[in-house]
Design a protein around this motif. Structure first.
Motif, PDB file in Angstrom:
ATOM      1  N   GLU A   1      -9.391   3.151   5.642  1.00  0.00           N
ATOM      2  CA  GLU A   1      -8.784   4.193   4.796  1.00  0.00           C
ATOM      3  C   GLU A   1      -9.843   5.155   4.276  1.00  0.00           C
ATOM      4  O   GLU A   1     -10.467   5.841   5.047  1.00  0.00           O
TER       5      GLU A   1
ATOM      6  N   CYS B   1       0.841  -1.194   0.000  1.00  0.00           N
ATOM      7  CA  CYS B   1       0.000   0.000   0.000  1.00  0.00           C
ATOM      8  C   CYS B   1       0.884   1.255   0.000  1.00  0.00           C
ATOM      9  O   CYS B   1       1.798   1.359   0.811  1.00  0.00           O
TER      10      CYS B   1
ATOM     11  N   LYS C   1      -5.663  -3.852  -1.040  1.00  0.00           N
ATOM     12  CA  LYS C   1      -6.558  -4.211   0.078  1.00  0.00           C
ATOM     13  C   LYS C   1      -7.947  -4.554  -0.430  1.00  0.00           C
ATOM     14  O   LYS C   1      -8.302  -4.169  -1.539  1.00  0.00           O
TER      15      LYS C   1
ATOM     16  N   CYS D   1       1.591   3.193   3.282  1.00  0.00           N
ATOM     17  CA  CYS D   1       2.153   2.512   4.446  1.00  0.00           C
ATOM     18  C   CYS D   1       3.683   2.506   4.459  1.00  0.00           C
ATOM     19  O   CYS D   1       4.323   2.285   3.435  1.00  0.00           O
TER      20      CYS D   1
ATOM     21  N   CYS E   1      -4.095   2.211  -1.574  1.00  0.00           N
ATOM     22  CA  CYS E   1      -4.040   0.842  -1.018  1.00  0.00           C
ATOM     23  C   CYS E   1      -4.694  -0.138  -1.975  1.00  0.00           C
ATOM     24  O   CYS E   1      -5.626  -0.849  -1.617  1.00  0.00           O
TER      25      CYS E   1
END
Ligand code: V47
Length: 373
Positions: A183, A75, A197, A78, A194
Motif C-alpha cells: 500500500e 481495510c 494490516k 478493499c 488499512c
C-alpha cells in the motif's frame, strides 16, 4: 530517439543526472511528481527503460487463485474482503482450489498467483496442503503465493517465527512472493486505508527475511487515495533502500486505487496522466529494480500500452479470473488471451518476450514449452 527537450528549466540539471545514471534524491522525485512537463519525465524514463531492456517487453501466462475472501482486516481500500458470515463470503475446500487451478489449465500456464484474505480459522496446515497439493498436481507451474501481510498473519496464528513460516511454505512449494499489501508505508496513510494490516516496517522486514531465504518477491504501491507526493516518495525510497540491501525484488507494480464498493468510494478515480506519470517516476527513482510493471488489469490495456513507452517493461500476464480489482469496479476483462497481449505489445513498437515468473524466456513450439535456464 529525439534529443531531450523540456519547457521546465528545473528539469535540465536533472536530465544530466539521469543520463549519467546518477541516483535521484527525494527532492528530485518530488519534482518529477510536480513538473507540468510529463513528456520530459516520460522521455527520461523511457531512456532508462531502453538502456536496461531495449524494446523487450515481458509478459507471462498466469492464473490467479484466491482461496478465500474471508478477512479479519477491514481495510477501507478493499472491496474484496468479507467477514466470515457476510453475504458473498467464500472459502475454497482444498479440492475446490485444485479444481480452480485446473479449470482452463493447459501446459502453457507457467504461474499461479495465489493470494487471499486473512482467514480467522483456517489452520496453517491448510496453506501448506494447498501449496503442496498444487505442486504435486502442477509440478512445472511456478507458485507465486502470499503477500507479506498474509505471511505475517499466518506466522502469528501458527505461533511461529516469520522465518519458520517462510521456511515451511518454501519447503511445501512456494517459489516466490507477490508484491501486494505494501500500500503506502507512511503510518498516517495506513491508519486511514488499512489500519488492520502490519505496518510498513513489518512489511519491509518480512520481505527482507524472504529475500535472505532466497525467495524473490515483487513490491507494489497503492496510489490515488489519501496519500500525498511526499508519502509516495517515502515509499519508493524505502523500497530502494531495501533493494540495495537484499537485491530480492524483481518487479515494482504501482497500483491505482479503485474506489467502487469500498468505504472510500467518494474519492475520485485516478486519471490516465497520473497513472502514466507514476510509471515514469517509478522507473526513474527505483534504479535498482530490474522491472517496472504496467498491470493492464488495473490500468486498462490501452493505458498499459502507452506505459510501455513511459518506463514500463512488463505488462503482467493473461491473468484469468482477477477478483480484487473487479470487486472494486474495474471494467477491464478478467483475463486476456496470450495472442492479444502479444498484439498490444507489438503495436506499442515493442518486442514481446514471454517469460516465466523469474524472467527466464519461455519458448514454445506447437507441442512443447521450454523455459531457458
Ligand atoms: O495489496 C486492493 C490492491 C493488491 C484495491 O506481484 C486495490 O506480480 C486498487 O498486489 N483498488 C493486490 N487496488 C494485487 C497485487 C498484484 C497485482 C498484480 C501483480 C502482482 C505481482 C501483485 O491490490 C493489494 C492492494 O494494494 N488493492 N483493493 C482497490 N479497491
Amino acid at each position: 530517439m529525439h534529443a531531450f527537450q523540456t519547457d521546465d528549466s528545473r528539469l535540465h540539471t536533472f536530465a544530466y543526472k539521469v543520463l549519467a545514471r546518477e541516483r535521484l534524491t527525494a527532492s528530485d522525485a518530488l519534482l518529477l511528481y510536480r513538473t507540468g512537463d510529463i513528456l520530459a519525465v516520460g522521455w527520461l524514463a523511457n531512456h532508462v527503460r531502453e538502456s536496461m531492456h531495449g524494446d523487450k517487453t515481458y509478459f507471462n501466462v498466469n492464473r490467479h487463485i484466491n482461496p478465500t475472501n474471508v478477512c479479519v482486516a477491514a481495510c477501507r481500500l478493499c472491496a474484496f474482503g468479507r467477514k466470515k458470515d457476510a453475504p458473498g463470503a467464500y472459502t475454497m475446500a482444498l479440492e475446490e482450489a485444485f479444481e480452480t487451478a485446473a479449470s482452463g489449465y493447459s501446459d502453457v500456464v507457467t504461474e499461479f498467483h495465489i493470494v487471499g484474505g486473512l482467514h480467522p480459522d483456517l489452520p496453517f496446515q491448510y496453506f501448506l496442503d494447498l501449496i503442496a497439493g498444487l505442486k504435486e498436481r502442477f509440478p512445472q507451474v511456478h507458485l507465486k503465493a502470499f503477500t507479506m501481510v498474509e505471511i505475517a498473519y499466518l506466522a502469528r496464528r501458527a505461533k511461529l517465527s516469520t522465518e519458520d513460516t517462510l521456511r515451511q511454505l518454501k519447503a511445501a512449494g512456494v517459489d516466490s512472493l507477490p508484491g501486494g499489501g505494501a500500500e503506502i508505508f507512511a503510518d498516517r496513510v495506513r491508519h486511514i486505508i488499512c489500519d488492520h494490516k502490519i505496518d510498513g516496517d513489518q512489511w519491509l522486514e518480512t520481505a527482507r527475511l524472504a529475500h535472505q531465504m532466497g525467495l524473490k518477491s515483487n513490491a507494489t504501491m497503492l496510489y490515488g487515495h489519501v496519500e500525498n507526493d511526499e508519502d509516495r516518495v517515502d515509499h519508493l525510497m524505502k523500497l530502494r533502500n531495501l533493494q540495495d540491501e537484499t537485491g530480492g525484488f524483481q518487479t515494482f507494480i504501482p497500483l491505482a486505487f479503485h474506489p467502487d464498493n469500498t468505504p472510500l468510494q467518494h474519492l475520485p478515480k485516478t486519471t490516465g496522466m497520473t497513472d502514466i506519470r507514476q510509471i515514469a517516476v517509478s522507473r526513474l527513482v527505483l534504479d535498482n529494480f530490474p522491472h517496472i510493471k504496467a498491470y493492464w488489469q488495473m490500468m486498462t490495456a490501452k493505458i498499459a500500452q502507452i506505459a510501455l513507452r513511459f518506463g514500463a517493461d512488463d505488462i503482467d500476464g493473461t491473468v484469468i479470473e482477477e477478483k480484487i480489482y473487479h470487486d472494486a469496479g474495474a471494467t477491464t476483462p478478467q483475463g486476456m488471451r496470450r495472442e492479444e497481449l502479444i498484439r498490444l505489445i507489438g503495436e506499442a513498437g515493442r518486442e514481446p518476450i514471454e517469460r516465466d515468473t523469474l524472467y527466464r524466456p519461455v519458448t514454445r513450439t506447437e507441442t512443447s514449452v521450454t523455459v531457458a535456464v
